[in-house]
Design a protein around this motif. Structure first.
Motif, mmCIF file in Angstrom:
data_model
loop_
_atom_site.group_PDB
_atom_site.id
_atom_site.type_symbol
_atom_site.label_atom_id
_atom_site.label_comp_id
_atom_site.label_asym_id
_atom_site.label_seq_id
_atom_site.Cartn_x
_atom_site.Cartn_y
_atom_site.Cartn_z
ATOM 1 N N PRO A 7 3.109 22.721 27.298
ATOM 2 C CA PRO A 7 1.908 23.190 27.498
ATOM 3 C C PRO A 7 1.731 24.102 28.534
ATOM 4 C CG PRO A 7 1.102 20.470 27.505
ATOM 5 C CD PRO A 7 3.210 21.351 27.389
ATOM 6 N N VAL A 8 2.584 24.183 29.292
ATOM 7 C CA VAL A 8 1.860 24.561 31.616
ATOM 8 C C VAL A 8 1.942 26.194 30.580
ATOM 9 C CG1 VAL A 8 2.330 24.126 33.318
ATOM 10 C CG2 VAL A 8 2.759 22.637 32.417
ATOM 11 N N LEU A 9 1.440 26.663 30.076
ATOM 12 C CA LEU A 9 0.883 27.721 29.802
ATOM 13 C C LEU A 9 -0.447 28.414 30.026
ATOM 14 C CD1 LEU A 9 3.216 27.732 26.180
ATOM 15 C CD2 LEU A 9 3.601 28.611 28.391
ATOM 16 N N ASP A 10 -0.871 29.498 30.063
ATOM 17 C CA ASP A 10 -2.116 30.588 30.273
ATOM 18 C C ASP A 10 -2.539 30.408 28.477
ATOM 19 O OD1 ASP A 10 -1.247 32.542 28.555
ATOM 20 O OD2 ASP A 10 -0.820 33.899 30.662
ATOM 21 N N ALA A 11 -4.362 30.580 28.703
ATOM 22 C CA ALA A 11 -4.357 30.521 26.957
ATOM 23 C C ALA A 11 -4.443 31.391 25.976
ATOM 24 C CB ALA A 11 -6.055 30.757 26.916
ATOM 25 N N ASP A 12 -3.568 32.612 26.230
ATOM 26 C CA ASP A 12 -2.706 33.674 25.725
ATOM 27 C C ASP A 12 -1.498 32.795 25.315
ATOM 28 O OD1 ASP A 12 -4.948 35.320 25.855
ATOM 29 O OD2 ASP A 12 -4.261 36.111 27.626
ATOM 30 N N GLN A 13 -0.423 32.740 25.984
ATOM 31 C CA GLN A 13 0.938 32.304 25.870
ATOM 32 C C GLN A 13 0.786 30.915 24.913
ATOM 33 O OE1 GLN A 13 2.083 31.408 29.912
ATOM 34 N NE2 GLN A 13 2.514 32.811 30.152
ATOM 35 N N LEU A 14 -0.804 29.934 25.536
ATOM 36 C CA LEU A 14 -0.705 29.030 23.846
ATOM 37 C C LEU A 14 -0.866 29.537 22.414
ATOM 38 C CD1 LEU A 14 -0.838 25.665 24.230
ATOM 39 C CD2 LEU A 14 -2.756 25.622 24.206
ATOM 40 N N MET A 15 -1.843 30.256 23.092
ATOM 41 C CA MET A 15 -1.834 30.546 21.623
ATOM 42 C C MET A 15 -0.726 31.112 20.637
ATOM 43 S SD MET A 15 -5.308 29.375 20.661
ATOM 44 C CE MET A 15 -4.647 28.055 21.699
ATOM 45 N N LYS A 16 -0.185 31.690 21.494
ATOM 46 C CA LYS A 16 1.155 32.622 20.434
ATOM 47 C C LYS A 16 2.520 31.404 20.834
ATOM 48 C CE LYS A 16 -0.003 37.699 22.634
ATOM 49 N NZ LYS A 16 0.760 38.536 23.521
ATOM 50 N N ALA A 17 2.259 31.313 21.475
ATOM 51 C CA ALA A 17 3.245 29.548 21.390
ATOM 52 C C ALA A 17 3.281 29.366 20.038
ATOM 53 C CB ALA A 17 3.487 28.869 22.447
ATOM 54 N N ILE A 18 1.844 28.616 19.572
ATOM 55 C CA ILE A 18 1.348 27.999 17.866
ATOM 56 C C ILE A 18 1.615 28.508 17.110
ATOM 57 C CG2 ILE A 18 -1.215 26.621 16.996
ATOM 58 C CD1 ILE A 18 -1.836 25.988 20.216
ATOM 59 N N ALA A 19 1.300 29.945 17.305
ATOM 60 C CA ALA A 19 1.987 30.833 15.932
ATOM 61 C C ALA A 19 2.665 30.741 15.954
ATOM 62 C CB ALA A 19 1.402 32.021 16.517
ATOM 63 N N MET A 20 3.470 31.108 17.059
ATOM 64 C CA MET A 20 5.045 30.738 16.870
ATOM 65 C C MET A 20 5.751 30.038 15.910
ATOM 66 S SD MET A 20 6.154 33.500 20.500
ATOM 67 C CE MET A 20 7.821 33.410 20.262
ATOM 68 N N GLU A 21 5.589 28.662 16.246
ATOM 69 C CA GLU A 21 5.835 27.698 16.281
ATOM 70 C C GLU A 21 5.951 26.901 14.621
ATOM 71 O OE1 GLU A 21 7.306 24.368 17.284
ATOM 72 O OE2 GLU A 21 8.339 25.862 18.650
#
Length: 272
Positions: free
Chosen positions: A80-94
């Motif tokens: 989870p060492v990401l910025d806010a945009d990256q975290l939201m995209k990572a969740i969506a991609m998962e």
């Protein structure tokens, strides 16, 4: 090297989080039951903490197996060492969503649309964030906002925060009080006792195909527990070195002295 000598099918003390090797001590079983209860009862937020190497990630794998795919859609974030945009995209991609080129608001809207669709398919959605102590306050707030996605009668997303004890300290921050108040199910996974460690070692040997050998003396188990403080990952590292030493010395029983040799090899020159 030692597998053939001891008649083992696979290494019994590998440190990878394989659910087949999960030893259900009373603590681990209670932890898994807390996770399942929080998710199945749609409590919103569930928190699991424990020391490094205590078995949280292995429990996570077991949780995913228990939930299955018939009634649950799951997303696991392990870095989870990401910025806010990256975290939201990572969740969506998962969750298997296509969000390339979308900004944060569009990504959240895509996630929301997906969650609503899962309700129609009678599926609950679960987001699991491992190493959650590494989330910044801003990211934790973004996760909290995700929990606001709901219908009139249910939360659309169940969120599990897993992390080291520092996570509990982080959540005591005054700025995170809204998130802290939403966490209604909490569990702290404690180390194995000396007796549990003996059962743990035997369990892993049996899963790997052991038939009486190798064996660990009571003195050896006592020394392993003293060194590892009941942390499974540390116990695994010592036990693996012990089996290698046993193979080199052609001994089927691992004793107190051999554990000392294994510890010295792991730590370098220390007083043991």
């Amino acid at each position: 090297m030692y597998l053939e000598y001891y008649g083992l099918k696979e290494p019994p003390f590998d440190i990878t989080p394989n659910p087949r090797f999960l030893f259900f001590s009373a603590k681990h079983r209670e932890a898994l039951n807390h996770l399942l209860y929080g998710i199945r009862e749609r409590k919103g937020f569930v928190q699991l903490t424990g020391e490094v190497g205590s078995g949280k990630t292995t429990l996570c794998r077991a949780l995913l197996e228990k939930l299955g795919s018939d009634h649950y859609c799951t997303a696991l974030i392990i870095n989870p060492v990401l910025d806010a945009d990256q975290l939201m995209k990572a969740i969506a991609m998962e969750f298997g969503l296509e969000v390339k080129g979308k900004d944060r608001l569009e990504t959240v809207a895509t996630i929301n649309h997906f969650l609503l669709a899962q309700v129609e398919h009678r599926k609950d959605c679960v987001l699991i964030i491992d190493e959650a102590q590494n989330l910044t306050n801003d990211l934790l707030e973004q996760v909290r906002l995700l929990s606001n996605l709901e219908t009139d009668d249910r939360k659309l997303l169940q969120i599990v925060l897993m992390g080291q004890p520092e996570l509990r300290e982080r959540l005591n921050d005054h700025h995170l009080r809204q998130l802290r108040q939403r966490i209604t199910v909490r569990y702290h996974l404690r180390p194995l006792s000396r007796a549990e460690l003996g059962h743990y070692v035997q369990h892993r040997l049996q899963v790997s195909g052991a038939n009486g050998t190798p064996s660990f003396t009571l003195g050896a188990l006592w020394r392993i527990h003293r060194y590892s403080h009941g942390i499974p990952r540390l116990a695994n590292a010592v036990c693996d070195k012990c089996l290698l030493a046993g193979y080199v010395q052609q001994k089927e029983a691992i004793d107190f002295r051999m554990v000392g040799l294994a510890i010295r090899e792991l730590e370098g020159q220390i007083d043991v």
